[in-house]
Design a protein around this motif. Structure first.
Motif, PDB file in Angstrom:
ATOM      1  N   ALA A 154     -48.716  -0.926 -31.734  1.00 21.80           N
ATOM      2  CA  ALA A 154     -47.377  -0.756 -32.151  1.00 21.80           C
ATOM      3  C   ALA A 154     -46.450   0.612 -31.255  1.00 21.80           C
ATOM      4  CB  ALA A 154     -46.868  -1.923 -33.567  1.00 21.80           C
ATOM      5  N   GLU A 169     -46.421  -2.466 -36.972  1.00 23.83           N
ATOM      6  CA  GLU A 169     -45.385  -2.629 -36.638  1.00 23.83           C
ATOM      7  C   GLU A 169     -44.255  -1.124 -37.203  1.00 23.83           C
ATOM      8  OE1 GLU A 169     -47.526  -5.750 -34.915  1.00 23.83           O
ATOM      9  OE2 GLU A 169     -46.908  -5.339 -36.807  1.00 23.83           O
ATOM     10  N   SER A 209     -42.560   2.063 -36.584  1.00 26.06           N
ATOM     11  CA  SER A 209     -40.868   2.021 -36.901  1.00 26.06           C
ATOM     12  C   SER A 209     -40.328   3.859 -37.384  1.00 26.06           C
ATOM     13  CB  SER A 209     -40.521   1.334 -38.130  1.00 26.06           C
ATOM     14  OG  SER A 209     -40.139   1.251 -39.412  1.00 26.06           O
ATOM     15  N   VAL A 212     -37.923  -2.964 -39.616  1.00 20.73           N
ATOM     16  CA  VAL A 212     -37.733  -3.378 -37.710  1.00 20.73           C
ATOM     17  C   VAL A 212     -36.879  -4.800 -37.688  1.00 20.73           C
ATOM     18  CG1 VAL A 212     -39.550  -4.049 -36.066  1.00 20.73           C
ATOM     19  CG2 VAL A 212     -40.544  -2.966 -38.612  1.00 20.73           C
ATOM     20  N   THR A 267     -38.828  -7.282 -32.963  1.00 22.33           N
ATOM     21  CA  THR A 267     -40.563  -6.601 -32.083  1.00 22.33           C
ATOM     22  C   THR A 267     -40.458  -7.434 -30.656  1.00 22.33           C
ATOM     23  OG1 THR A 267     -41.266  -8.391 -33.471  1.00 22.33           O
ATOM     24  CG2 THR A 267     -41.546  -6.163 -33.850  1.00 22.33           C
ATOM     25  N   VAL A 280     -39.253  -2.468 -31.748  1.00 16.80           N
ATOM     26  CA  VAL A 280     -40.969  -2.313 -32.019  1.00 16.80           C
ATOM     27  C   VAL A 280     -41.572  -2.710 -30.847  1.00 16.80           C
ATOM     28  CG1 VAL A 280     -42.271  -1.848 -33.405  1.00 16.80           C
ATOM     29  CG2 VAL A 280     -40.693  -1.054 -34.170  1.00 16.80           C
ATOM     30  N   PHE A 282     -45.441  -4.754 -29.557  1.00 16.75           N
ATOM     31  CA  PHE A 282     -46.211  -4.584 -30.218  1.00 16.75           C
ATOM     32  C   PHE A 282     -47.156  -4.898 -29.358  1.00 16.75           C
ATOM     33  CE2 PHE A 282     -44.246  -9.189 -30.763  1.00 16.75           C
ATOM     34  CZ  PHE A 282     -45.431  -9.955 -29.273  1.00 16.75           C
TER      35      PHE A 282
END
Length: 307
Positions: A37, A118, A122, A277, A280, A303, A305
């Protein structure tokens, strides 16, 4: 390996998904990380747009990204803190938008148990920046009053939690859903900057942490007590206004290393810090992710991934 790359400065349209060689360890104190991530930060877009080329030029073609979480797959001969198989978070400075990236062991930490990759990706920039602004430069102490401009953003949310954990009285600005988020993170007061005038509510503040910049920064001088500090990570504050209000005001370049991250890691382990988060995206959707963050109004971290 798959990587995100661009060959020239410009809009998100310059971003490409490419196949490149896996990087090799060039320094005996480096580790090679299989990236799971990647944190997306405002500086990623500033570099891509060429806004940083005078002070942070890059060699094209360039793989962006400075914040990653993943698994160590190789270590340099001088590495003593980590081994193959360790799950880590790291500041890579560049090249993190890829399946593999290298990092110096002094900018690597073991990922706290219970955090996803993730969540791990962050927190590096958020915690390191918060530590630099609030404590290294701001010298924030228990019982002092701090105002955090943008208290529901990725960095601002970390600041709220770290300032509260240190015993400060925390005032945050936010809007929309961010108001409730900032309160949930521990802010004693939350000012909806779209509905209320910050300068008419907050008074006698010891430290202002500005994460937003722009015209709103000017009003922040009015909330400080004489001798207070306005520290910004967004833009250099006016020295004329600093003199007028008898305060100190300057731009902070964050020191983000394993040492500055440790206090935040300790708070996470103690259950006193939440990683947030916001959204994503897959690695191949990096351009969409950057545009999403650029559009503003994001509460928490964006984020990427890698499956």
């Amino acid at each position: 390996m798959k990587a995100i790359q661009y060959k020239d400065y410009g809009s998100s349209a310059v971003i490409e998904l490419v196949e490149v060689s896996i990087p090799s360890i060039q320094n005996e104190n480096d580790v090679l990380i299989q990236v799971k991530a990647v944190g997306v930060n405002p500086i990623d877009m500033k570099i891509r747009m060429g806004l940083m080329k005078e002070i942070r030029p890059v060699e094209m073609p360039f793989i962006p990204g400075g914040e990653a979480a993943g698994i160590i797959v190789a270590v340099g001969g001088g590495v003593s803190k980590f081994k193959v198989g360790d799950e880590v978070i790291a500041l890579t400075w560049k090249n993190a938008y890829a399946e593999y990236a290298t990092a110096n062991e002094n900018f690597v930490l073991l990922k706290p148990e219970g955090l996803s990759f993730e969540e791990g990706a962050s927190m590096v920039v958020n915690i390191g920046t918060s530590q630099s602004v609030l404590f290294t430069e701001g010298k924030l102490e228990k019982g002092q009053k701090v105002l955090i401009q943008g208290g529901a953003g990725a960095v601002g949310g970390a600041m709220v939690q770290m300032a509260k954990a240190a015993g400060a009285y925390v005032i945050a600005t936010a809007s929309g859903n961010g108001v409730a988020l900032a309160k949930s993170l521990g802010a004693d007061e939350v000012i909806d900057y779209k509905l209320q005038d910050v300068s008419g509510i907050a008074k006698d503040v010891d430290l202002v942490a500005d994460t937003a910049g722009g015209e709103a920064q000017v009003k922040l001088f009015q909330v400080l007590k004489p001798g207070g500090k306005l520290l910004s990570i967004a833009m250099p504050p006016s020295q004329e206004l600093a003199e007028q209000y008898n305060v100190k005001a300057y731009f902070v370049v964050s020191d983000i290393s394993a040492k500055t991250l440790q206090s935040g890691i300790d708070l996470i382990k103690a259950g006193k810090f939440k990683t947030i988060v916001s959204k994503t995206f897959k690695l191949e959707d990096a351009a969409i992710a950057q545009d999403f963050l650029t559009a503003g109004g994001v509460n928490g971290k964006v984020v990427l991934f890698i499956d």
